[in-house]
Design a protein around this motif. Structure first.
Motif, PDB file in Angstrom:
ATOM      1  N   TYR A  19      40.991  57.618  36.517  1.00 56.74           N
ATOM      2  CA  TYR A  19      42.024  58.329  37.277  1.00 56.74           C
ATOM      3  C   TYR A  19      41.882  58.181  38.785  1.00 56.74           C
ATOM      4  N   GLU A  20      40.742  57.758  39.285  1.00 54.19           N
ATOM      5  CA  GLU A  20      40.586  57.547  40.725  1.00 54.19           C
ATOM      6  C   GLU A  20      41.059  56.158  41.178  1.00 54.19           C
ATOM      7  N   VAL A  21      41.414  55.301  40.228  1.00 52.33           N
ATOM      8  CA  VAL A  21      41.945  53.980  40.570  1.00 52.33           C
ATOM      9  C   VAL A  21      43.367  54.168  41.082  1.00 52.33           C
ATOM     10  N   GLU A  22      43.637  53.659  42.282  1.00 55.15           N
ATOM     11  CA  GLU A  22      44.963  53.794  42.885  1.00 55.15           C
ATOM     12  C   GLU A  22      45.794  52.557  42.579  1.00 55.15           C
ATOM     13  N   LEU A  23      46.620  52.673  41.555  1.00 52.60           N
ATOM     14  CA  LEU A  23      47.522  51.584  41.214  1.00 52.60           C
ATOM     15  C   LEU A  23      48.724  51.626  42.152  1.00 52.60           C
ATOM     16  N   PRO A  24      49.406  50.500  42.324  1.00 54.75           N
ATOM     17  CA  PRO A  24      50.574  50.478  43.222  1.00 54.75           C
ATOM     18  C   PRO A  24      51.745  51.245  42.622  1.00 54.75           C
ATOM     19  N   ASP A  25      52.781  51.407  43.395  1.00 54.06           N
ATOM     20  CA  ASP A  25      53.977  52.110  42.921  1.00 54.06           C
ATOM     21  C   ASP A  25      54.643  51.367  41.771  1.00 54.06           C
ATOM     22  N   VAL A  26      54.599  50.039  41.802  1.00 51.43           N
ATOM     23  CA  VAL A  26      55.232  49.225  40.768  1.00 51.43           C
ATOM     24  C   VAL A  26      54.167  48.336  40.127  1.00 51.43           C
ATOM     25  N   PHE A  27      53.901  48.560  38.842  1.00 50.88           N
ATOM     26  CA  PHE A  27      52.932  47.735  38.114  1.00 50.88           C
ATOM     27  C   PHE A  27      53.317  47.717  36.643  1.00 50.88           C
ATOM     28  N   THR A  28      52.791  46.741  35.926  1.00 51.55           N
ATOM     29  CA  THR A  28      53.068  46.599  34.502  1.00 51.55           C
ATOM     30  C   THR A  28      51.786  46.227  33.781  1.00 51.55           C
ATOM     31  N   PHE A  29      51.618  46.761  32.586  1.00 56.13           N
ATOM     32  CA  PHE A  29      50.552  46.256  31.741  1.00 56.13           C
ATOM     33  C   PHE A  29      51.148  45.916  30.397  1.00 56.13           C
ATOM     34  N   ASP A  30      50.731  44.767  29.879  1.00 61.70           N
ATOM     35  CA  ASP A  30      51.271  44.231  28.643  1.00 61.70           C
ATOM     36  C   ASP A  30      50.140  44.176  27.626  1.00 61.70           C
ATOM     37  N   HIS A  31      50.189  45.018  26.615  1.00 60.98           N
ATOM     38  CA  HIS A  31      49.118  45.093  25.618  1.00 60.98           C
ATOM     39  C   HIS A  31      47.758  45.256  26.310  1.00 60.98           C
ATOM     40  N   PRO A  32      47.497  46.397  26.946  1.00 56.45           N
ATOM     41  CA  PRO A  32      46.298  46.535  27.777  1.00 56.45           C
ATOM     42  C   PRO A  32      44.998  46.751  27.011  1.00 56.45           C
ATOM     43  N   LEU A  33      44.972  46.507  25.715  1.00 57.24           N
ATOM     44  CA  LEU A  33      43.757  46.742  24.940  1.00 57.24           C
ATOM     45  C   LEU A  33      42.562  46.012  25.549  1.00 57.24           C
ATOM     46  N   ALA A  35      41.306  46.229  28.469  1.00 50.41           N
ATOM     47  CA  ALA A  35      41.363  45.967  29.911  1.00 50.41           C
ATOM     48  C   ALA A  35      40.533  46.997  30.670  1.00 50.41           C
ATOM     49  N   VAL A  36      39.909  46.547  31.750  1.00 50.11           N
ATOM     50  CA  VAL A  36      39.130  47.423  32.626  1.00 50.11           C
ATOM     51  C   VAL A  36      39.605  47.168  34.052  1.00 50.11           C
ATOM     52  N   MET A  37      40.244  48.171  34.654  1.00 56.44           N
ATOM     53  CA  MET A  37      40.750  48.054  36.023  1.00 56.44           C
ATOM     54  C   MET A  37      39.892  48.906  36.945  1.00 56.44           C
ATOM     55  N   GLY A  38      39.170  48.253  37.848  1.00 56.47           N
ATOM     56  CA  GLY A  38      38.293  48.943  38.784  1.00 56.47           C
ATOM     57  C   GLY A  38      39.021  49.396  40.038  1.00 56.47           C
ATOM     58  N   ARG A  39      38.276  49.883  40.990  1.00 59.68           N
ATOM     59  CA  ARG A  39      38.824  50.491  42.213  1.00 59.68           C
ATOM     60  C   ARG A  39      39.213  49.456  43.268  1.00 59.68           C
ATOM     61  N   ALA A  40      39.919  48.448  42.875  1.00 62.63           N
ATOM     62  CA  ALA A  40      40.384  47.401  43.794  1.00 62.63           C
ATOM     63  C   ALA A  40      41.562  47.917  44.611  1.00 62.63           C
ATOM     64  N   ASN A  58      28.210  44.078  43.882  1.00 66.88           N
ATOM     65  CA  ASN A  58      27.482  44.745  44.971  1.00 66.88           C
ATOM     66  C   ASN A  58      28.343  45.783  45.677  1.00 66.88           C
ATOM     67  N   GLY A  59      29.183  46.486  44.918  1.00 70.15           N
ATOM     68  CA  GLY A  59      29.997  47.560  45.458  1.00 70.15           C
ATOM     69  C   GLY A  59      31.265  47.127  46.171  1.00 70.15           C
ATOM     70  N   VAL A  60      31.573  45.822  46.170  1.00 64.86           N
ATOM     71  CA  VAL A  60      32.778  45.319  46.829  1.00 64.86           C
ATOM     72  C   VAL A  60      33.800  44.945  45.760  1.00 64.86           C
ATOM     73  N   TYR A  61      35.031  45.486  45.918  1.00 67.65           N
ATOM     74  CA  TYR A  61      36.106  45.241  44.962  1.00 67.65           C
ATOM     75  C   TYR A  61      37.121  44.254  45.523  1.00 67.65           C
TER      76      TYR A  61
END
Length: 133
Positions: A19-33, A35-40, A58-61
């Motif tokens: 929940y702390e990952v800030e996704l953009p206003d417009v995004f799509t995921f297609d069959h996200p099974l 998937a791991v989205m980090g804090r980029a 090393n802590g850089v996204y």
């Protein structure tokens, strides 16, 4: 409460999207099974598929431009600047490497294959129509 909702979502969708990952206003995921989205840093029109990973080194996204498409099982890890209108091919692994705009990427860092991408190809991906040359 946020931790419980996160755990429930991860269990139901098999996608790790904290929940702390800030996704953009417009995004799509297609069959996200799987998937791991980090804090980029994500930009609008970001899209990912099953098995994709965005993580740190090393802590850089990574940082993503607009209209980036991550195909199945692709990975972007560490200090990466991904340009706009980029398609990251299935099973590609980008690690600590910058990618220019308007390209198709496949292979594995540091031996990535980067090909110029036509605007029509990116537009087709955005519409869900796949173009093969």
């Amino acid at each position: 409460m946020c931790d419980k909702i996160y755990a429930l979502n991860r269990t139901l969708s098999s996608a790790d999207l904290y929940y702390e990952v800030e996704l953009p206003d417009v995004f799509t995921f297609d069959h996200p099974l799987g998937a791991v989205m980090g804090r980029a840093e994500y930009s609008d029109y970001f899209e990912f598929s099953q098995g994709c990973t965005v993580g740190n080194n090393n802590g850089v996204y990574p940082r993503f431009g607009e209209r980036v498409f991550m195909m199945s099982d692709s990975k972007v890890i560490g200090d990466c600047e991904i340009g706009s209108n980029v398609i990251i091919g299935a099973n590609a692994c980008v690690k600590d490497q910058d990618i220019p705009s308007n390209v198709l990427v496949f292979g594995e860092s540091p031996n990535l294959v980067i090909k110029e991408n036509r605007k029509e190809t990116v537009d087709a991906y955005a519409k869900g129509v796949f173009v093969y040359d």
